[in-house]
Motif scaffolding. Sequence first.
Motif, PDB file in Angstrom:
ATOM      1  N   ASP A  58      12.606  50.548  35.206  1.00 35.22           N
ATOM      2  CA  ASP A  58      12.311  51.757  36.066  1.00 35.22           C
ATOM      3  C   ASP A  58      10.129  51.888  36.200  1.00 35.22           C
ATOM      4  O   ASP A  58       9.626  51.886  36.517  1.00 35.22           O
ATOM      5  CB  ASP A  58      13.105  52.705  36.143  1.00 35.22           C
ATOM      6  CG  ASP A  58      14.100  52.696  37.452  1.00 35.22           C
ATOM      7  OD1 ASP A  58      14.412  52.562  37.719  1.00 35.22           O
ATOM      8  OD2 ASP A  58      14.945  54.062  37.083  1.00 35.22           O
ATOM      9  N   ARG A  59      10.920  51.942  34.413  1.00 32.10           N
ATOM     10  CA  ARG A  59       8.951  51.894  33.735  1.00 32.10           C
ATOM     11  C   ARG A  59       8.428  50.561  33.753  1.00 32.10           C
ATOM     12  O   ARG A  59       7.021  50.655  34.755  1.00 32.10           O
ATOM     13  CB  ARG A  59       9.324  51.658  32.240  1.00 32.10           C
ATOM     14  CG  ARG A  59       8.330  52.440  31.902  1.00 32.10           C
ATOM     15  CD  ARG A  59       8.294  52.232  29.641  1.00 32.10           C
ATOM     16  NE  ARG A  59       6.977  52.168  29.564  1.00 32.10           N
ATOM     17  CZ  ARG A  59       6.983  52.580  28.097  1.00 32.10           C
ATOM     18  NH1 ARG A  59       7.855  51.815  27.324  1.00 32.10           N
ATOM     19  NH2 ARG A  59       5.500  52.297  27.814  1.00 32.10           N
ATOM     20  N   ILE A  63       6.981  51.268  37.707  1.00 31.98           N
ATOM     21  CA  ILE A  63       6.072  51.767  37.535  1.00 31.98           C
ATOM     22  C   ILE A  63       4.869  51.420  37.017  1.00 31.98           C
ATOM     23  O   ILE A  63       3.526  51.469  38.017  1.00 31.98           O
ATOM     24  CB  ILE A  63       6.282  53.162  36.527  1.00 31.98           C
ATOM     25  CG1 ILE A  63       7.891  53.790  37.742  1.00 31.98           C
ATOM     26  CG2 ILE A  63       4.958  54.168  36.980  1.00 31.98           C
ATOM     27  CD1 ILE A  63       8.404  54.333  36.924  1.00 31.98           C
ATOM     28  N   SER A 121       3.447  48.941  40.051  1.00 34.86           N
ATOM     29  CA  SER A 121       3.212  49.858  40.650  1.00 34.86           C
ATOM     30  C   SER A 121       1.575  50.871  40.361  1.00 34.86           C
ATOM     31  O   SER A 121       0.528  50.491  41.557  1.00 34.86           O
ATOM     32  CB  SER A 121       4.090  51.000  41.339  1.00 34.86           C
ATOM     33  OG  SER A 121       3.913  51.631  39.746  1.00 34.86           O
ATOM     34  N   TYR A 122       1.280  50.787  39.427  1.00 35.99           N
ATOM     35  CA  TYR A 122      -0.010  51.805  39.135  1.00 35.99           C
ATOM     36  C   TYR A 122      -0.854  51.169  39.322  1.00 35.99           C
ATOM     37  O   TYR A 122      -2.022  50.876  39.397  1.00 35.99           O
ATOM     38  CB  TYR A 122       0.767  52.335  37.341  1.00 35.99           C
ATOM     39  CG  TYR A 122      -0.595  52.674  37.045  1.00 35.99           C
ATOM     40  CD1 TYR A 122      -1.116  54.251  37.768  1.00 35.99           C
ATOM     41  CD2 TYR A 122      -1.238  52.554  36.255  1.00 35.99           C
ATOM     42  CE1 TYR A 122      -2.487  55.355  36.428  1.00 35.99           C
ATOM     43  CE2 TYR A 122      -2.385  53.229  34.859  1.00 35.99           C
ATOM     44  CZ  TYR A 122      -2.671  54.468  35.633  1.00 35.99           C
ATOM     45  OH  TYR A 122      -3.442  55.114  35.432  1.00 35.99           O
TER      46      TYR A 122
END
Length: 464
Positions: free
Chosen positions: A334-335, A338, A341-342
């Motif tokens: 998940d990191r 993320i 997407s960041y």
Amino acid sequence: MPKSIVNNRQELDINLPLVLLFSTLLTVAIYTLLLPFRDTYLGVLLIDRGITQYLVVFISCFVITSSLDKLTKIRTELQSLRKIDIPSHISFDNPKSVQIKQMYEYFSESGKLVDNRLSRVLSAYIHSGSRKASSELALDDSSFYLSASESSYSFPRILVWAIPLLGFIGTVLGISQAVSGFSGFLDSASEVDQIRDGIGTVTSGLAVAFDTTLLALLLSVVVMIPLVLVERLESQLLLQIDIFINDKLLPRFRDKKSKSSPSLDKDTISKTINQAIKESLPTPEELIQPAEMYAREAAQNLLKEFLHQFNQIQSQESELVEGIKEVNQIILTDREKIIQSYQEQQNFNATLVDDIKTIITQIKEQNNISKTELEQQIGTFKNQLENIVSLLDKKIDSLQKSSEQIAELSKLENSFNGIVRALESAGKMENSLSLIQEQITLLQPVIKDLSKPRVVRLVEQIDQ
């Protein structure tokens, strides 16, 4: 009926309402004094470990208060026993003598244990006249008091035995709380913080379990020692009273048939009384033995249950570690998502900032064009306002002149009104003068008649 005959041999029994009152006050005082120290170990031990702690403290206070009540009465009786002295000049040869009856009445009215015992012995001697009957009554009276003393300690002993039982009940409740809390947090645990909270719940339950047992066993020992000492002191009091009766009073009595009958053997009586006390009263070992056996069994059961729960905890801990590893892997995946997407969001924000800058420059250019047009319109509007101001000045001058003319007209109007009023007053005077003239013309004939000469005649007349 004499007071000693109806006595129920309960002079040394506790005053139950008074003991309940003082034990309640003592319990309240203990917890009131502990409130400032609630965060200490002693405060947590007595306040935050469940309702069994309050019951244990109250029962302990009750036993201690009853022991103190007993001790006070026993010391009072010992002092009374030391003060009693039968005068040597009193003769007991005649049971019906006045001195013996007075002594009996004095002892029967006192109400104390020693005096009641002596009054009963004297009453038996007065009614029977026999030393043997008095000795038998004294022996029976001694056995009755031993039985009454034994029964008076039955309830405090039950309470002393109940204290460790309450501690074990608290232990069972604490272990049950720990086990239920542990099983509950394992079902819902998904993070490390939740696991820590669950382990804290388990340890708090175990703390309740062990602290309740600790306090109960400690207080049971604390209250048992003074209770046994007071019981022993009461036995010594009864023994001293028996010795006093057998040594100081009974030898001075006389039998009906033989006045020189030998007295009872002092050693035999002492041995008999000591043997009766040993047979009637339980030893401290006998009192502690049931509690020790129960404590051992409870400790063994507790240890077995603890080992069983510990094994379950280890197995569940291994499962929990594997679950934590899987959770860590999911967190890493998940990191990465993320972070990606960041970055996309940052690129979008950069393009958005460029678009906003372009729009701002366009707005600035439009604002410059509209500013020049606005200045031209303001100049035109300013000229129009100046023309309007000049016209207004002219109008104001004409209005001032008109106001001056109006003031002059108002003055003329006031003077004209004064002339009108004067003319009206002159017309009224003319009318009044014409009326006066008409009246004068009417009065002229009368005036003429009055101006002529007159003759006055006096006529005298006599009444008939």
